[in-house]
Design a protein around this motif. Structure first.
Motif, PDB file in Angstrom:
ATOM      1  N   LEU A 168       0.821  -1.204   0.000  1.00  0.00           N
ATOM      2  CA  LEU A 168       0.000   0.000   0.000  1.00  0.00           C
ATOM      3  C   LEU A 168       0.863   1.265   0.000  1.00  0.00           C
ATOM      4  N   ALA A 169       1.987   1.233   0.722  1.00  0.00           N
ATOM      5  CA  ALA A 169       2.894   2.383   0.721  1.00  0.00           C
ATOM      6  C   ALA A 169       3.474   2.612  -0.675  1.00  0.00           C
ATOM      7  N   VAL A 174       3.376   5.574  -6.060  1.00  0.00           N
ATOM      8  CA  VAL A 174       3.077   5.571  -7.497  1.00  0.00           C
ATOM      9  C   VAL A 174       1.872   6.453  -7.807  1.00  0.00           C
ATOM     10  N   SER A 175       0.818   6.335  -7.011  1.00  0.00           N
ATOM     11  CA  SER A 175      -0.395   7.117  -7.265  1.00  0.00           C
ATOM     12  C   SER A 175      -0.147   8.613  -7.082  1.00  0.00           C
ATOM     13  N   ALA A 176       0.752   8.991  -6.173  1.00  0.00           N
ATOM     14  CA  ALA A 176       1.067  10.404  -5.976  1.00  0.00           C
ATOM     15  C   ALA A 176       1.701  10.998  -7.230  1.00  0.00           C
ATOM     16  N   THR A 232       6.928  14.532  -5.247  1.00  0.00           N
ATOM     17  CA  THR A 232       7.784  13.726  -4.369  1.00  0.00           C
ATOM     18  C   THR A 232       7.371  13.892  -2.909  1.00  0.00           C
ATOM     19  N   ILE A 233       7.071  15.123  -2.500  1.00  0.00           N
ATOM     20  CA  ILE A 233       6.617  15.343  -1.118  1.00  0.00           C
ATOM     21  C   ILE A 233       5.281  14.649  -0.891  1.00  0.00           C
ATOM     22  N   ARG A 234       4.397  14.709  -1.894  1.00  0.00           N
ATOM     23  CA  ARG A 234       3.111  14.011  -1.769  1.00  0.00           C
ATOM     24  C   ARG A 234       3.327  12.502  -1.642  1.00  0.00           C
ATOM     25  N   ALA A 235       4.257  11.970  -2.423  1.00  0.00           N
ATOM     26  CA  ALA A 235       4.551  10.537  -2.366  1.00  0.00           C
ATOM     27  C   ALA A 235       5.106  10.146  -1.002  1.00  0.00           C
ATOM     28  N   ILE A 236       6.018  10.954  -0.482  1.00  0.00           N
ATOM     29  CA  ILE A 236       6.587  10.684   0.841  1.00  0.00           C
ATOM     30  C   ILE A 236       5.508  10.758   1.918  1.00  0.00           C
ATOM     31  N   THR A 237       4.639  11.768   1.806  1.00  0.00           N
ATOM     32  CA  THR A 237       3.545  11.910   2.773  1.00  0.00           C
ATOM     33  C   THR A 237       2.656  10.677   2.770  1.00  0.00           C
ATOM     34  N   ASN A 238       2.286  10.213   1.571  1.00  0.00           N
ATOM     35  CA  ASN A 238       1.448   9.008   1.472  1.00  0.00           C
ATOM     36  C   ASN A 238       2.129   7.804   2.119  1.00  0.00           C
TER      37      ASN A 238
END
Length: 268
Positions: A168-169, A174-176, A232-238
């Motif tokens: 899920l992470a 990927v979705s971000a 990238t920040i959105r991906a890290i946050t997710n």
């Protein structure tokens, strides 16, 4: 409802409508790359597409809810939509920090692709009303979020435990990036005179240019302006939110799913 049963049943007919709506939505994102016009011609915003996209979403939602949702499932949908709207309100994408998608991914995982699709639409619509974010970009955001929720529900069901959290992470990462790429594509053709410091030449869309030329320009544009920063920040946050909060949230959602009962199914 047992832990393995979808909250919104998707029969063959509903699956076909979802697929056709997704293809139509994808065409609405990609049409500038496929448009055949003379070089130098002006390309206006797709007002027809902007009008059709909410209609397509409405048809899909009506199909998914044709036989009605159990009141308890509907209550869960309302609560999760409200929570997501509040999360987006307190983290409105500042520097890419956005808490909207991790809960959407976890809910789609537990309640299934149909529920994830609906939750993606309702969450973004509710958050837009809450944050005064209603605009021509909203239908695109709703569709992208619906795809994220649906995709989470389509992930392999047999994966459990730490492997599930890792999956899920990774999906959140990927979705971000895909969300940022598609939202950039929805607006890029209408931004005139794009110049990025450190890059020689314009990164604007050129009407009538070969598809691969515009695609290459867009990739450079999105990498320089979004991928390495906001996305990238959105991906890290997710990923961080799913790793830290995922186990507890999944347990809570699964407990809620066992208490809900589906009284109707979507005819296939």
């Amino acid at each position: 409802m047992s832990a393995g049963v979808a909250a919104v049943r998707v029969g063959p007919r509903s699956a076909l409508i979802l697929a056709l709506a997704s293809l139509a939505g994808l065409a609405m994102f990609c049409w500038p790359l496929l448009l055949q016009v003379h070089a130098g011609d002006r390309v206006d915003p797709p007002f027809l597409f902007l009008g059709l996209l909410p209609v397509i979403l409405a048809v899909v939602l009506a199909e998914l809810n044709e036989n009605g949702l159990d009141p308890r499932v509907l209550a869960v949908l309302g609560v999760l939509s409200a929570i997501n709207a509040i999360l987006r309100g307190i983290s409105p994408g500042t520097a890419g920090v956005e808490l909207t998608f991790f809960l959407l991914i976890l809910a789609g995982r537990v309640f299934g692709p149909g529920f994830g699709f609906v939750l993606g639409c309702t969450s973004l619509f509710a958050s837009a009303l809450l944050t005064a974010g209603v605009g021509p970009w909203l239908p695109y955001q709703m569709l992208c979020s619906a795809w994220i929720g649906m995709g989470a529900g389509l992930l392999p069901r047999r994966v459990t435990g730490r492997a599930e959290i890792a999956m899920l992470a990774a999906y959140g990462v990927v979705s971000a990036y895909l969300f940022g790429l598609l939202m950039n594509l929805s607006s890029w053709p209408f931004i005139a005179g794009i110049v990025v410091q450190g890059h020689a030449g314009s990164l604007s869309y050129v009407a009538g240019a070969p598809v691969w030329d515009n695609l290459r320009t867009f990739v450079v544009y999105t990498v320089l302006t979004s991928t390495g920063s906001w996305d990238t920040i959105r991906a890290i946050t997710n990923a961080v939110a799913i790793v830290l909060l995922g186990p507890a949230v999944l347990t809570t959602l699964r407990r809620a799913s066992r208490k809900a009962t589906v009284t109707g199914t979507v005819a296939g």
